[in-house]
Design a protein around this motif. Structure first.
Motif, PDB file in Angstrom:
ATOM      1  N   PRO A  72       0.788  -1.239   0.000  1.00 37.52           N
ATOM      2  CA  PRO A  72       0.000   0.000   0.000  1.00 37.52           C
ATOM      3  C   PRO A  72       0.821   1.292   0.000  1.00 37.52           C
ATOM      4  O   PRO A  72       0.454   2.249  -0.686  1.00 37.52           O
ATOM      5  N   SER A  75       1.741   2.374  -3.520  1.00 34.52           N
ATOM      6  CA  SER A  75       0.713   2.420  -4.562  1.00 34.52           C
ATOM      7  C   SER A  75       0.556   3.817  -5.160  1.00 34.52           C
ATOM      8  O   SER A  75       0.678   4.825  -4.478  1.00 34.52           O
ATOM      9  N   ILE A  77      -1.824   4.681  -8.599  1.00 35.89           N
ATOM     10  CA  ILE A  77      -2.517   4.145  -9.767  1.00 35.89           C
ATOM     11  C   ILE A  77      -2.155   4.891 -11.047  1.00 35.89           C
ATOM     12  O   ILE A  77      -2.127   4.305 -12.123  1.00 35.89           O
ATOM     13  N   LEU A  82      -0.364  -0.795  -8.354  1.00 38.90           N
ATOM     14  CA  LEU A  82      -1.635  -1.236  -7.795  1.00 38.90           C
ATOM     15  C   LEU A  82      -1.421  -1.853  -6.419  1.00 38.90           C
ATOM     16  O   LEU A  82      -0.654  -2.805  -6.274  1.00 38.90           O
ATOM     17  N   SER A  83      -2.119  -1.339  -5.411  1.00 38.91           N
ATOM     18  CA  SER A  83      -1.985  -1.847  -4.044  1.00 38.91           C
ATOM     19  C   SER A  83      -2.521  -3.268  -3.922  1.00 38.91           C
ATOM     20  O   SER A  83      -3.576  -3.598  -4.471  1.00 38.91           O
ATOM     21  N   SER A  86      -6.069  -3.308  -2.727  1.00 36.87           N
ATOM     22  CA  SER A  86      -7.186  -2.929  -3.586  1.00 36.87           C
ATOM     23  C   SER A  86      -7.930  -4.207  -3.973  1.00 36.87           C
ATOM     24  O   SER A  86      -7.342  -5.298  -3.995  1.00 36.87           O
ATOM     25  N   VAL A 105     -15.847  -6.629  -7.284  1.00 39.92           N
ATOM     26  CA  VAL A 105     -15.226  -5.309  -7.145  1.00 39.92           C
ATOM     27  C   VAL A 105     -16.339  -4.318  -6.791  1.00 39.92           C
ATOM     28  O   VAL A 105     -17.515  -4.664  -6.885  1.00 39.92           O
TER      29      VAL A 105
END
Length: 125
Positions: A72, A75, A77, A82-83, A86, A105
């Motif tokens: 994280p 991250s 984006i 991308l974490s 997520s 999602v």
């Protein structure tokens, strides 16, 4: 539908298990880790691990994305980082090139198709 077992390196498992204890919203990641096969040795090159760079397609939208799966704190984006926390980051962990993942999602259910894993730095640990 039974989910395919995922592969996680011992190195990643230790880091991510600790992260789960300290990060709110990590329930899905904890569930994934609970069903993972933990590899003490080298993880296959086409398996998505922390720091892997990969390409996947969202089968619902058709969008193809190139990302690096990161912790994280790293991250971003806009830079394609991308974490792991997520929803999509958690979904991709431990799967291989060619796998299609059914995942929930925020926008609803989707399928993620891993097209290629460019590198897996954690696999060498």
């Amino acid at each position: 539908m039974k989910k395919k077992q995922i592969i996680v390196s011992l190195h990643d498992y230790d880091i991510l298990k600790t992260l789960c204890y300290h990060a709110p919203g990590s329930d899905k990641l904890r569930e994934e880790l609970d069903r993972a096969v933990i590899k003490k040795g080298k993880v296959p090159d086409d398996v998505v691990q922390v720091n892997s760079t990969l390409q996947f397609r969202d089968e619902r939208s058709g969008a193809v994305r190139n990302v690096q799966l990161v912790l994280p704190a790293a991250s971003n984006i806009q830079l394609g980082k991308l974490s792991i926390l997520s929803p999509i980051g958690t979904a991709l962990l431990g799967y291989s090139a060619g796998d299609v993942i059914d995942w929930e999602v925020p926008a609803g259910k989707t399928q993620l198709h891993i097209l290629k894993v460019v590198n897996t730095p954690a696999a060498a640990v």
